[in-house]
Write an enzyme that holds these catalytic residues in place. Structure first.
Site, PDB file in Angstrom:
ATOM      1  N   SER A  27       0.801  -1.225   0.000  1.00 18.66           N
ATOM      2  CA  SER A  27       0.000   0.000   0.000  1.00 18.66           C
ATOM      3  C   SER A  27       0.833   1.274   0.000  1.00 18.66           C
ATOM      4  O   SER A  27       0.335   2.343  -0.359  1.00 18.66           O
ATOM      5  CB  SER A  27      -0.954   0.009   1.202  1.00 18.66           C
ATOM      6  OG  SER A  27      -0.230  -0.065   2.423  1.00 18.66           O
ATOM      7  N   HIS A  56      -0.320   4.844   7.226  1.00 24.64           N
ATOM      8  CA  HIS A  56       0.476   5.389   6.121  1.00 24.64           C
ATOM      9  C   HIS A  56       0.960   6.821   6.353  1.00 24.64           C
ATOM     10  O   HIS A  56       0.235   7.634   6.930  1.00 24.64           O
ATOM     11  CB  HIS A  56      -0.348   5.343   4.834  1.00 24.64           C
ATOM     12  CG  HIS A  56      -0.901   3.995   4.530  1.00 24.64           C
ATOM     13  ND1 HIS A  56      -2.203   3.633   4.832  1.00 24.64           N
ATOM     14  CD2 HIS A  56      -0.317   2.903   3.976  1.00 24.64           C
ATOM     15  CE1 HIS A  56      -2.396   2.372   4.464  1.00 24.64           C
ATOM     16  NE2 HIS A  56      -1.276   1.899   3.949  1.00 24.64           N
ATOM     17  N   ASP A  96      -3.017   8.341   7.858  1.00 25.20           N
ATOM     18  CA  ASP A  96      -4.013   7.524   8.557  1.00 25.20           C
ATOM     19  C   ASP A  96      -3.301   6.639   9.572  1.00 25.20           C
ATOM     20  O   ASP A  96      -2.158   6.910   9.929  1.00 25.20           O
ATOM     21  CB  ASP A  96      -4.878   6.724   7.567  1.00 25.20           C
ATOM     22  CG  ASP A  96      -4.069   5.722   6.736  1.00 25.20           C
ATOM     23  OD1 ASP A  96      -2.879   5.474   7.059  1.00 25.20           O
ATOM     24  OD2 ASP A  96      -4.628   5.173   5.768  1.00 25.20           O
TER      25      ASP A  96
END
Length: 350
Positions: free
Chosen positions: A31, A324, A321
């Site tokens: 991600s 990340h 978040d």
């Protein structure tokens, strides 16, 4: 006249599809590098498809990046003249697009190990990403032939940026068998054996200029902090990251010495991120322990959603978040890697 036509045809043949004049990159990751693949995996629980993801990128509409703006790979590419590769699952992907821009295979929740991230249902592990790259190679070879394809793939840049999910969404979660099958040392050995085999496969497919990203202090991400009793960093998790980085750096040195024409580098940004966490004000941050995008006092909210509250100044937060980094943090990491590895601009047009 005939001679002029022959000369023009010869010159133009070197520019068809851009394979002879542009160096592209192929990205394998999770991600932290995903730029849209998971958003097209309809059953995946790991998606960046809702506001406020992408709020500081282009139109501000979610684009599949798990941050408010750019990824580290985006920024390094921009600053060194390498085009941003589209996600593999982009419907507009074609031979010409690949030859001009490369491909990004990164997938949120993916890991070095096939079993990592199973709770997300759909994601591409590194082996799956390599399998997809093999399909891309067959496509390009069928388009420009083996000789030109070999040159194209050997001149390309390669980024491999996985590993955090193998810990956070595998080894450190008791629902996964690896958590009770291995101890800290044997699990890292398992990761290195697997990564070694994967990188050797990539070398056999033409990867000569390759960088593996290291892990940051993942015990200090907001999710790990909020799950601790004190709200502080999880030191065991940070130690795992440091040991992973040490083992990976050693593996890169070994493969560079062993594999023909291989220049395999290790990109370590652990210290710079840790320095920000220790002294955020020095680096222009106000907050280095909680997410900019959160659901008020409900923690962990895990993902950023339309009902989430945003911090007043996104450039002052290290984390976007629970998992990340923010765009600003990614730029700091990218600059550190460019400095350490002495990246030079490519694709110059004079």
């Amino acid at each position: 006249m005939k001679l002029l036509l022959v000369v023009l045809a010869t010159l133009l043949s070197g520019f068809i599809h851009g394979y002879d004049c542009k160096i592209v990159q192929f990205i394998f990751g999770d991600s932290l590098s995903d730029n849209g693949n998971n958003n097209r995996l309809t059953k995946s629980f790991a998606q960046a498809a809702l506001p406020w993801y992408g709020i500081d990128f282009g139109s501000g509409i979610p684009n599949g990046r798990f941050t408010n703006g750019r990824t580290v790979a985006d920024i390094i590419g921009d600053k060194t003249g390498v085009p941003r590769p589209p996600p593999f699952l982009d419907p507009s992907l074609s031979e010409d697009v690949i030859l001009a821009n490369g491909v990004n295979f990164a997938s949120g929740g993916g890991g070095i190990l096939n079993e990592t991230g199973g709770l997300f249902i759909q994601r591409f592990s590194l082996y799956k990403q390599i399998e997809l790259f093999n399909g891309v190679q067959r496509l390009i070879r069928g388009t420009i032939g083996d000789e030109k394809a070999n040159k194209f793939f050997q001149e390309a840049k390669y980024v491999v940026a996985l590993g955090s999910n193998d810990f956070i969404n595998n080894y450190l979660m008791p629902v996964y068998a690896d958590s009770w099958t291995y101890n800290d040392d044997t699990f890292i050995s398992y990761l290195m054996e697997t990564l070694r085999a994967q990188l050797m496969v990539l070398h056999g497919m033409g990867a000569r200029q390759l960088m593996v990203f290291g892990l940051g202090p993942m015990g200090c991400i907001p999710l790990q902090r909020v799950l601790s009793t004190s709200g502080g960093c999880q030191e065991k998790t940070n130690t795992l990251a440091l040991n992973f980085n040490k083992a990976t750096a050693k593996l890169m040195d070994e493969l560079s010495a062993k594999l023909p024409n291989a220049s395999y580098q290790f990109g370590d940004a652990y210290d710079v991120v840790n320095n920000v966490i220790t002294n955020p004000k020095k680096y222009g941050f106000d907050n280095a322990d909680s997410p900019c995008c959160s659901f008020g006092r409900i923690r962990p909210a895990l993902t950023c959603i339309p009902a989430s509250r945003l911090c007043k100044d996104r450039s002052k937060y290290l984390f976007w978040d629970e998992y990340h980094p923010s765009d600003r943090a990614n730029e700091l990491i990218a600059d550190e890697l460019i400095r350490k590895l002495r990246f030079k601009p490519v694709n110059k047009t004079n």
